[in-house]
Design a protein around this motif. Structure first.
Motif, PDB file in Angstrom:
ATOM      1  N   VAL A 128      60.013  22.842  33.490  1.00 22.42           N
ATOM      2  CA  VAL A 128      58.953  23.839  33.353  1.00 22.42           C
ATOM      3  C   VAL A 128      59.573  25.163  33.772  1.00 22.42           C
ATOM      4  N   ILE A 129      59.457  26.165  32.922  1.00 20.42           N
ATOM      5  CA  ILE A 129      60.003  27.486  33.235  1.00 20.42           C
ATOM      6  C   ILE A 129      58.831  28.449  33.339  1.00 20.42           C
ATOM      7  N   ASP A 130      58.662  29.040  34.520  1.00 24.28           N
ATOM      8  CA  ASP A 130      57.556  29.958  34.765  1.00 24.28           C
ATOM      9  C   ASP A 130      58.099  31.154  35.540  1.00 24.28           C
ATOM     10  N   ASP A 131      58.018  32.336  34.947  1.00 19.88           N
ATOM     11  CA  ASP A 131      58.539  33.554  35.576  1.00 19.88           C
ATOM     12  C   ASP A 131      59.990  33.375  36.019  1.00 19.88           C
ATOM     13  N   ASN A 132      60.770  32.740  35.151  1.00 20.39           N
ATOM     14  CA  ASN A 132      62.194  32.515  35.367  1.00 20.39           C
ATOM     15  C   ASN A 132      62.494  31.533  36.496  1.00 20.39           C
ATOM     16  N   GLU A 133      61.486  30.865  37.018  1.00 23.82           N
ATOM     17  CA  GLU A 133      61.659  29.805  38.015  1.00 23.82           C
ATOM     18  C   GLU A 133      61.553  28.471  37.284  1.00 23.82           C
ATOM     19  N   THR A 134      62.347  27.493  37.714  1.00 23.31           N
ATOM     20  CA  THR A 134      62.300  26.183  37.068  1.00 23.31           C
ATOM     21  C   THR A 134      61.817  25.117  38.028  1.00 23.31           C
ATOM     22  N   SER A 135      61.188  24.111  37.468  1.00 24.51           N
ATOM     23  CA  SER A 135      60.838  22.900  38.199  1.00 24.51           C
ATOM     24  C   SER A 135      60.822  21.776  37.173  1.00 24.51           C
ATOM     25  N   VAL A 136      60.809  20.553  37.635  1.00 25.62           N
ATOM     26  CA  VAL A 136      60.772  19.426  36.716  1.00 25.62           C
ATOM     27  C   VAL A 136      59.493  18.637  36.912  1.00 25.62           C
ATOM     28  N   ARG A 137      59.042  18.044  35.822  1.00 23.87           N
ATOM     29  CA  ARG A 137      57.827  17.223  35.836  1.00 23.87           C
ATOM     30  C   ARG A 137      58.130  15.926  35.103  1.00 23.87           C
ATOM     31  N   SER A 138      57.460  14.873  35.524  1.00 22.54           N
ATOM     32  CA  SER A 138      57.555  13.599  34.830  1.00 22.54           C
ATOM     33  C   SER A 138      56.198  12.935  34.899  1.00 22.54           C
ATOM     34  N   TRP A 139      55.722  12.507  33.745  1.00 20.29           N
ATOM     35  CA  TRP A 139      54.411  11.861  33.679  1.00 20.29           C
ATOM     36  C   TRP A 139      54.525  10.362  33.497  1.00 20.29           C
ATOM     37  N   GLU A 140      55.736   9.887  33.337  1.00 21.21           N
ATOM     38  CA  GLU A 140      55.977   8.468  33.133  1.00 21.21           C
ATOM     39  C   GLU A 140      56.894   7.955  34.226  1.00 21.21           C
ATOM     40  N   GLU A 141      56.741   6.677  34.551  1.00 21.75           N
ATOM     41  CA  GLU A 141      57.669   6.070  35.499  1.00 21.75           C
ATOM     42  C   GLU A 141      59.025   5.950  34.813  1.00 21.75           C
ATOM     43  N   GLU A 142      60.058   6.290  35.555  1.00 21.37           N
ATOM     44  CA  GLU A 142      61.397   6.258  34.990  1.00 21.37           C
ATOM     45  C   GLU A 142      62.069   4.921  35.275  1.00 21.37           C
ATOM     46  N   PRO A 143      63.026   4.552  34.430  1.00 25.49           N
ATOM     47  CA  PRO A 143      63.825   3.372  34.748  1.00 25.49           C
ATOM     48  C   PRO A 143      64.521   3.595  36.094  1.00 25.49           C
ATOM     49  N   PRO A 144      64.692   2.546  36.880  1.00 28.76           N
ATOM     50  CA  PRO A 144      65.322   2.695  38.198  1.00 28.76           C
ATOM     51  C   PRO A 144      66.692   3.368  38.129  1.00 28.76           C
ATOM     52  N   GLU A 145      67.451   3.090  37.080  1.00 30.87           N
ATOM     53  CA  GLU A 145      68.787   3.681  36.956  1.00 30.87           C
ATOM     54  C   GLU A 145      68.707   5.202  36.817  1.00 30.87           C
ATOM     55  N   ALA A 146      67.751   5.679  36.015  1.00 31.26           N
ATOM     56  CA  ALA A 146      67.593   7.123  35.815  1.00 31.26           C
ATOM     57  C   ALA A 146      67.115   7.793  37.099  1.00 31.26           C
ATOM     58  N   GLU A 147      66.155   7.183  37.767  1.00 26.79           N
ATOM     59  CA  GLU A 147      65.630   7.737  39.022  1.00 26.79           C
ATOM     60  C   GLU A 147      66.732   7.810  40.077  1.00 26.79           C
ATOM     61  N   SER A 148      67.487   6.744  40.219  1.00 28.53           N
ATOM     62  CA  SER A 148      68.578   6.706  41.191  1.00 28.53           C
ATOM     63  C   SER A 148      69.639   7.759  40.859  1.00 28.53           C
ATOM     64  N   PHE A 149      69.998   7.878  39.590  1.00 20.88           N
ATOM     65  CA  PHE A 149      70.988   8.870  39.175  1.00 20.88           C
ATOM     66  C   PHE A 149      70.496  10.272  39.515  1.00 20.88           C
ATOM     67  N   TRP A 150      69.239  10.566  39.217  1.00 25.52           N
ATOM     68  CA  TRP A 150      68.691  11.901  39.496  1.00 25.52           C
ATOM     69  C   TRP A 150      68.754  12.198  40.995  1.00 25.52           C
ATOM     70  N   GLN A 151      68.328  11.237  41.800  1.00 25.50           N
ATOM     71  CA  GLN A 151      68.310  11.447  43.251  1.00 25.50           C
ATOM     72  C   GLN A 151      69.717  11.624  43.828  1.00 25.50           C
ATOM     73  N   LYS A 152      70.674  10.845  43.354  1.00 19.86           N
ATOM     74  CA  LYS A 152      72.026  10.886  43.921  1.00 19.86           C
ATOM     75  C   LYS A 152      72.900  11.992  43.341  1.00 19.86           C
ATOM     76  N   GLU A 153      72.761  12.252  42.045  1.00 22.87           N
ATOM     77  CA  GLU A 153      73.687  13.162  41.369  1.00 22.87           C
ATOM     78  C   GLU A 153      73.135  14.568  41.117  1.00 22.87           C
ATOM     79  N   VAL A 154      71.818  14.698  40.999  1.00 22.68           N
ATOM     80  CA  VAL A 154      71.239  16.002  40.655  1.00 22.68           C
ATOM     81  C   VAL A 154      70.561  16.645  41.862  1.00 22.68           C
TER      82      VAL A 154
END
Length: 71
Positions: free
Chosen positions: A24-50
């Motif tokens: 989500v880009i608002d006034d040049n600020e970014t944030s992320v949103r998710s409306w669905e549960e993610e696969p555990p691998e994707a969630e773990s990767f996001w938490q550890k790597e991003v």
């Protein structure tokens, strides 16, 4: 052929693992949103790597995701 940047590789890997977050880009600020549960691998990767990246680099990864903004 051009090499992918580290940021691009992180975003591609996250999406390949089934990640659903969108930026989500608002006034040049970014944030992320998710409306669905993610696969555990994707969630773990996001938490550890991003989430552990410095804010500016994390923002670059977020900008590689699909956006919910209308352009």
């Amino acid at each position: 052929m051009m090499e992918k940047t580290h940021v691009c590789e992180l975003a591609d890997t996250y999406l390949r693992l089934g990640g659903h977050r969108r930026v989500v880009i608002d006034d040049n600020e970014t944030s992320v949103r998710s409306w669905e549960e993610e696969p555990p691998e994707a969630e773990s990767f996001w938490q550890k790597e991003v989430e552990t990246l410095p804010p500016a680099t994390r923002r670059e990864v977020q900008l590689m995701l699909r956006t919910i903004n209308r352009l």
